[in-house]
Design a protein around this motif. Structure first.
Motif, PDB file in Angstrom:
ATOM      1  N   ASP A   6       0.816  -1.212   0.000  1.00  0.00           N
ATOM      2  CA  ASP A   6       0.000   0.000   0.000  1.00  0.00           C
ATOM      3  C   ASP A   6       0.855   1.269   0.000  1.00  0.00           C
ATOM      4  OD1 ASP A   6      -2.403  -1.335  -0.109  1.00  0.00           O
ATOM      5  OD2 ASP A   6      -2.692  -1.370   2.060  1.00  0.00           O
ATOM      6  N   GLN A   7       1.983   1.237   0.697  1.00  0.00           N
ATOM      7  CA  GLN A   7       2.847   2.411   0.719  1.00  0.00           C
ATOM      8  C   GLN A   7       3.469   2.684  -0.651  1.00  0.00           C
ATOM      9  OE1 GLN A   7       3.417   4.758   3.112  1.00  0.00           O
ATOM     10  NE2 GLN A   7       1.697   3.758   4.143  1.00  0.00           N
ATOM     11  N   LEU A   8       3.628   1.654  -1.452  1.00  0.00           N
ATOM     12  CA  LEU A   8       4.276   1.797  -2.756  1.00  0.00           C
ATOM     13  C   LEU A   8       3.288   2.031  -3.892  1.00  0.00           C
ATOM     14  CD1 LEU A   8       6.896  -1.100  -2.445  1.00  0.00           C
ATOM     15  CD2 LEU A   8       7.310   1.354  -2.187  1.00  0.00           C
ATOM     16  N   SER A   9       1.992   1.950  -3.603  1.00  0.00           N
ATOM     17  CA  SER A   9       0.984   1.973  -4.668  1.00  0.00           C
ATOM     18  C   SER A   9       0.492   3.381  -4.971  1.00  0.00           C
ATOM     19  CB  SER A   9      -0.208   1.089  -4.275  1.00  0.00           C
ATOM     20  OG  SER A   9       0.184  -0.265  -4.191  1.00  0.00           O
ATOM     21  N   ASP A  10       0.340   3.660  -6.265  1.00  0.00           N
ATOM     22  CA  ASP A  10      -0.230   4.922  -6.723  1.00  0.00           C
ATOM     23  C   ASP A  10      -1.744   4.903  -6.648  1.00  0.00           C
ATOM     24  OD1 ASP A  10       2.143   6.515  -8.359  1.00  0.00           O
ATOM     25  OD2 ASP A  10       2.408   4.349  -8.323  1.00  0.00           O
ATOM     26  N   LEU A  11      -2.330   3.726  -6.821  1.00  0.00           N
ATOM     27  CA  LEU A  11      -3.774   3.548  -6.726  1.00  0.00           C
ATOM     28  C   LEU A  11      -4.056   2.446  -5.714  1.00  0.00           C
ATOM     29  CD1 LEU A  11      -4.729   3.607 -10.521  1.00  0.00           C
ATOM     30  CD2 LEU A  11      -5.237   5.394  -8.843  1.00  0.00           C
ATOM     31  N   CYS A  12      -4.919   2.741  -4.751  1.00  0.00           N
ATOM     32  CA  CYS A  12      -5.289   1.766  -3.720  1.00  0.00           C
ATOM     33  C   CYS A  12      -6.792   1.508  -3.836  1.00  0.00           C
ATOM     34  CB  CYS A  12      -4.947   2.299  -2.332  1.00  0.00           C
ATOM     35  SG  CYS A  12      -3.170   2.450  -2.025  1.00  0.00           S
ATOM     36  N   PHE A  13      -7.153   0.314  -4.250  1.00  0.00           N
ATOM     37  CA  PHE A  13      -8.555  -0.059  -4.411  1.00  0.00           C
ATOM     38  C   PHE A  13      -9.027  -0.793  -3.163  1.00  0.00           C
ATOM     39  CE2 PHE A  13      -7.171   0.171  -8.926  1.00  0.00           C
ATOM     40  CZ  PHE A  13      -8.017   1.195  -9.317  1.00  0.00           C
TER      41      PHE A  13
END
Length: 370
Positions: free
Chosen positions: A148-155
């Motif tokens: 989650d810390q590395l993600s540009d989009l969090c679904f």
């Protein structure tokens, strides 16, 4: 920090990274919805689950396209497997130059793909972001937090996940509440989950409890497995127990004599359609699987989760799930069998678990890569 390389410097293709059976079920509706939109996409299978019963059968059952590449990484310790995944994925992403990498769930393939993407400057989208058990002894919890810390989009699949992400400093413009794509797959295949046909084909009893256990905390310690075997035998004194045995725990349960009770029926791992049919026909389910907690919530089957915590509390507040310990498992099951409701209102389900999550995710992804 999330990856921030400008999209204009790379191809706009979407690469889905899957590696284990829960990933396949979550990815199927997203891949399908993007296909309907004419998106340029490909599927990379890491081979984390490589046995046909744990992998290929899911592609067949779910109508997923044959993976464009299978890295064939296989099993290993967390360190060795994650390292091998990162090496293979780095080579693949360097060759493909994807515009966006989509990862699913919380397995080692997920965090490996996120790490490699971030280091290469490739944007990442995480499907099933924000789930938290707050138990760092679970490898999956570490994988979720890092991804989650590395993600540009969090679904996010449920509202509480948004709060967890906010608490960890994830900006709101990166977060989208979309519902649960695993439920898309479930609802889209309801008429294929034929418990009666499965009962006839493999000789299931008329009434039974389905069990599935694979978490390290439950199956890696021999003494613990022996105690669990005793509890399952006690359940089998009341009602037959049918258990597809995950490869991770097979040797331990065999040594403990799980199958020696006449009321216990052990099965090889089942494909998606057969497993959900088994679940659908059960009087109750004993599990430590996150996905099963979700499926039973929609199917209305009582679920006893043999864990001290769950990253899916919505299955307790809006479903049929309850957490149990080894000590109270038999008593809890007895109560469930004595008082199981005939039906459960279809209105009391988690928000947006309506079979359209894949479409919502595809809409965000399509707009983002443009």
């Amino acid at each position: 920090m999330a990856a921030s390389a400008p999209l204009g410097t790379r191809d706009t293709g979407i690469v889905h990274v899957v590696g284990a059976r829960p990933n396949f079920v979550k990815a199927a509706p997203v891949v399908s919805a993007l296909r309907e939109r004419g998106a340029h996409q490909s599927v990379v299978h890491t081979g984390q689950h490589y046995d046909d019963r744990m992998s290929a059968v899911f592609f067949r059952d779910l109508g997923l396209p044959t993976p464009d590449v299978d890295l064939g990484v296989g099993s290993g310790s967390h360190a060795s497997q994650t390292a091998a995944l990162m090496v293979g994925l780095e080579e693949e992403f360097t060759r493909r130059e994807p515009g966006l990498v989509v990862v699913y769930g919380d397995v080692n393939s997920t965090v490996a793909a996120a790490l490699v993407s971030a280091k290469l400057g490739v944007p990442v989208a995480h499907v099933e972001a924000g789930l938290r058990s707050f138990d760092n002894s679970m490898p999956e919890e570490i994988n979720r937090r890092v991804t989650d810390q590395l993600s540009d989009l969090c679904f996010a699949t449920s509202p509480e996940a948004i709060g967890h992400l906010a608490d960890e400093g994830v900006s709101t413009d990166r977060v989208h509440l979309v519902g649960n794509p695993m439920i898309d797959t479930l609802l889209g295949n309801l008429d294929r989950f034929d418990a009666d046909a499965l009962r006839t084909r493999i000789g299931l009893p008329e009434s039974y409890v389905a069990a599935t256990l694979h978490r390290p905390a439950n199956v890696d310690d021999a003494d613990n497995v022996a105690r669990l075997t005793g509890r399952l035998h006690a359940i089998a004194d009341q009602i037959p127990v049918v258990m597809p045995v995950h490869p991770r725990g097979k040797a331990a349960f065999d040594r403990a004599g799980l199958g020696h009770h006449p009321g216990v029926q052990l099965l090889d791992p089942l494909g998606y359609l057969d497993f959900v049919a088994l679940t659908r026909g059960a009087s109750a389910v004993v599990t430590d699987s996150g996905g099963v907690q979700e499926e039973t919530t929609i199917l209305g089957v009582p679920c006893l989760t043999l864990r001290p915590n769950t990253e899916r509390p919505v299955t307790i507040t809006h479903g049929t799930n309850q957490l149990v310990t080894e000590d109270d498992l038999v008593q809890a099951l007895t109560k469930v069998l004595d008082g199981r409701p005939e039906s459960r209102s279809g209105d009391d389900v988690p928000p947006l678990w309506d079979g359209r999550s894949g479409e919502r995710i595809a809409a965000v992804l399509s707009g983002w890569v443009r």
